[in-house]
Design an enzyme around this catalytic site. Sequence first.
Site, mmCIF file in Angstrom:
data_model
loop_
_atom_site.group_PDB
_atom_site.id
_atom_site.type_symbol
_atom_site.label_atom_id
_atom_site.label_comp_id
_atom_site.label_asym_id
_atom_site.label_seq_id
_atom_site.Cartn_x
_atom_site.Cartn_y
_atom_site.Cartn_z
ATOM 1 N N SER A 125 0.788 -1.230 0.000
ATOM 2 C CA SER A 125 0.000 0.000 0.000
ATOM 3 C C SER A 125 0.821 1.282 0.000
ATOM 4 O O SER A 125 0.254 2.369 -0.150
ATOM 5 C CB SER A 125 -0.962 0.008 1.193
ATOM 6 O OG SER A 125 -2.013 -0.918 0.962
ATOM 7 N N GLY A 166 2.551 -12.026 2.150
ATOM 8 C CA GLY A 166 3.782 -12.448 2.788
ATOM 9 C C GLY A 166 4.883 -11.417 2.769
ATOM 10 O O GLY A 166 6.050 -11.767 2.995
ATOM 11 N N SER A 190 1.587 -6.951 1.426
ATOM 12 C CA SER A 190 1.205 -7.755 0.279
ATOM 13 C C SER A 190 1.168 -9.195 0.755
ATOM 14 O O SER A 190 1.136 -9.449 1.962
ATOM 15 C CB SER A 190 2.189 -7.558 -0.881
ATOM 16 O OG SER A 190 1.683 -8.140 -2.057
ATOM 17 N N GLY A 238 4.340 9.383 5.976
ATOM 18 C CA GLY A 238 4.721 8.040 5.562
ATOM 19 C C GLY A 238 3.559 7.210 5.093
ATOM 20 O O GLY A 238 2.466 7.718 4.811
ATOM 21 N N HIS A 239 3.799 5.920 5.013
ATOM 22 C CA HIS A 239 2.774 4.933 4.664
ATOM 23 C C HIS A 239 3.344 3.553 4.940
ATOM 24 O O HIS A 239 4.559 3.363 4.937
ATOM 25 C CB HIS A 239 2.374 5.048 3.195
ATOM 26 C CG HIS A 239 0.934 4.709 2.933
ATOM 27 N ND1 HIS A 239 0.429 3.418 3.039
ATOM 28 C CD2 HIS A 239 -0.115 5.491 2.583
ATOM 29 C CE1 HIS A 239 -0.862 3.443 2.760
ATOM 30 N NE2 HIS A 239 -1.224 4.674 2.481
ATOM 31 N N GLY A 276 2.744 -0.844 4.065
ATOM 32 C CA GLY A 276 2.231 -1.685 3.002
ATOM 33 C C GLY A 276 2.292 -3.152 3.343
ATOM 34 O O GLY A 276 3.270 -3.627 3.912
#
Length: 465
Positions: A60, A309, A307, A302-303, A305
Amino acid sequence: MSFSEAELEKKLAELIELHQVPGAQLAVLDGDTLTEVAAGVVSLRTGAPATTDALFLPGSIGKLYTATLVLMLADEDLVDLDRPVRTYLPDFEVRDPHARDTVTVRDLLRHTSGFDGDVFIDTGRGDDALPRYMDEIRDLPQICEPGKIWSYSNSGFAILGRLVEVVGDTVFETALRERLLDPLGLQHSVVFPEEALLHPMAVGHVPDPEDPESLVVTPQWGLYRSCGPMGASLVASAGDVLRFVQLHLDGGVAADGTRLLSAETVAAAQVPQISLVDDTVLGEAWGLGWILDHFGDVGVIGHDGNSLGQNAFMRVAPDQRFGFCLQTNVESAMTMYRELAAWLFEDRLGVAPRQDPEPLATQAVADPARYVGTYQREGVAIEVTGAPDGSLLASLVISREGADTQDLPPMDDLPLVAVARDDSFLLKLPIADSELLAVFFNPDDASAAPSYLHFGGRAHQRVSA
């Protein structure tokens, strides 16, 4: 004084061993110096070493790229952030007609659309993946009216990706490449799996269903093309993520001097749009795509994420021009991220990330009935019950199907740990390495019985007491 490459390599190697992470990549920006290191392996199956040029799935974090594309269109007067989405996507539909007609582009950027958002559907590999996705979410339900509360929405960013396609007369991945990756000179960033095959590449790891103490390579590498604008399209090195971030630190100007965004738009994207309820792990507010926070008195953007694994984190202090991106190939590395962020920011700026509230000495809740009940969003239900000792328990039932919900362990009667903050508890899922804050709240009346439970960045609506 900047961290040396040797210092960062040593710390990263220590952390992956401590937290049993197969491999990781770390990039640290300090002023104009970008230092990249790696440790471990990109795959337990092959044993190939992690390198600084390897590509991971930032997940993300890629939403920031989608937001930037939308802001570029706004700069060009092709999109007005405060106009309804239907202005640009006449065929846009969700279950609630009022939401359909009033949800704005800004609402999608700041996650205040009010509709459920974790819909991951395979609509094929063709250029029509996003149009077909839009057809699939026409019955997306509301959990509240638009603009009322913050609740993270993946589907909202798929809709933004479709907007980029329609307004820009292109397909999303082409826009991403031609408007951002190429102008920024990002040589370790790609948009399709077949492009990633030309680079060293990390695979995700999850607990072995037959031996949860061991890790195995994920049965599926990434999410579907329809999820691209949510972050699934981006495959990148940690260093390239920070090179992208530098666009926003430099007022919208690329390294070669090309202006891609106006300075005014860059600044506006970092202005708080809405405060967060569960504000310890993520941050205190949301901007136009950005997590906004303070470590001590230092402003941070910021961010994060996730996915399949893989788990990534990025935090940068714009005024001090200091920050990092960490990418790992396990599904949950929150504890490792927190330790790394504290080490970097305390050493360099004398501040640390905010901490969770402390657990209370007694876990007996004065008024269990205030919280007991069922809270749900599309595909997820949280049942809160009272325990004999007066504490609270939570059971999660995941009914939606998808690549991210395969082989989940039971999540029954998990302790809700009362903390020194009203209506707040810590909850640790068996699929996570760290506790997260769960907050009961009522957006209409803080003193009334809670109407929502916020957990994991999502609002779950109370449907029964």
